[in-house]
Design an enzyme around this catalytic site. Sequence first.
Site, mmCIF file in Angstrom:
data_model
loop_
_atom_site.group_PDB
_atom_site.id
_atom_site.type_symbol
_atom_site.label_atom_id
_atom_site.label_comp_id
_atom_site.label_asym_id
_atom_site.label_seq_id
_atom_site.Cartn_x
_atom_site.Cartn_y
_atom_site.Cartn_z
ATOM 1 N N GLN A 112 9.131 -7.648 9.177
ATOM 2 C CA GLN A 112 7.900 -6.871 9.362
ATOM 3 C C GLN A 112 8.183 -5.388 9.132
ATOM 4 O OE1 GLN A 112 6.629 -6.411 13.456
ATOM 5 N NE2 GLN A 112 4.517 -6.836 12.920
ATOM 6 N N SER A 147 13.525 -6.148 12.545
ATOM 7 C CA SER A 147 14.328 -7.335 12.866
ATOM 8 C C SER A 147 14.443 -8.227 11.637
ATOM 9 C CB SER A 147 13.681 -8.126 14.005
ATOM 10 O OG SER A 147 13.554 -7.338 15.157
ATOM 11 N N GLU A 230 1.622 -11.270 17.120
ATOM 12 C CA GLU A 230 2.987 -10.903 17.503
ATOM 13 C C GLU A 230 3.132 -10.865 19.019
ATOM 14 O OE1 GLU A 230 6.246 -7.351 16.682
ATOM 15 O OE2 GLU A 230 4.119 -6.918 16.421
#
Length: 393
Positions: A112, A147, A230
């Site tokens: 992301q 991440s 999310e």
Amino acid sequence: MTDAAELRRRTRELLAAHPPATTDRLDFLRARFDAGLAWVHYPEGLGGLGAPRALQAVVDAELAAADAPDNDPRRIGIGLGMAAPTILQYGTEEQQRRLLRPLWTGEEVWCQLFSEPGAGSDLAALGTRAVRDGEDWVVNGQKVWTSSAHLARWAILIARTDPDVPKHRGITYFVCDMTDPGVEVRPLRQITGEAEFNEVFLTGVRIPDSRRLGGIGDGWRVAQTTLNNERVAIGGTPIPREGGMIGKIAATWRERPDLRTHDLHQRLLGLWVEAEVARLTGVRLRQQLAAGQPGPEGAGMKLNFARLNQEISGLEVELLGEEGLLYDDWTMRRPELVDFTGRDAGYRYLRSKGNSIEGGTSEVLLNIVAERVLGLPAEPRTDKDVAWKDLAR
């Protein structure tokens, strides 16, 4: 309409045609997707059957009983929990058919590209630029706290396409190929010693307009779908009773009577109750989610998730005393996932500090809960109608 009996029949047909014991794992996952048993609430042809979301549990139970392989959801959580719902809602048919199957099977990992060094909590102030050049967009900028960028093939990306309008209105949402020229991933060493996060530099990256999700300038609305999903993915993950971090400290309490004190016992009981309430609230939230897209309620779950993890890990370190201060792995590793329960107490204590930042800072989520859940007045804003290019930076 597909009911539970029909799903059991289809699942048993899948198992008969592709016995888990003798079928390659990836071949089984692909067959499961093609049979509509990946996420049953998705449309036919996209891994689902258009069935009620709640019936996924019927399929999962049958497959678990047969010891069938899963798609390692923790490893591909960003794709499953954030990218896929956004692609389903805003993607073209071509995008959906190209991207969803390898996303679900885990063949292609996602990351992301949202936060930036100067636009973390105030995400709408992002400065990464995308400039139209024929059928492509040329992207330049920097993203941070990404991440799995070191593992990812694809990224969901928001960039500024119009600096002459207020910050929320000049953003467009793209799918970025992380293997394209101009994409550079650098590790960020964390307090745990490892580098699960990254910073990503985008220099002259060309993204075809065919990889745009939603309308030009409509990226903030599209991003809300991602962000709401999310927060549910982070804070509302299904776990069994006494699962997660509360289970680790409860096990230590039972196994180590020499560590017990009355004060620690009272505090542990209080956190155990809070963890169970949070777990049951997550069940309720997922039931609501089955009826439609997640709303701002997920912000509350994510808030509580961060607070509880930090309080539980802090109590665990205190319970263990000198043992809790030990942390034996400062190696610069590049992990595929965060392992809260498979590491030692020192790791859990250090890593949980990031829970109040990732997925939206706790301060921003408090504002979301106040304004969108409780209906309280919004905080005064002076930048609402100011063009992004005129904002002080």
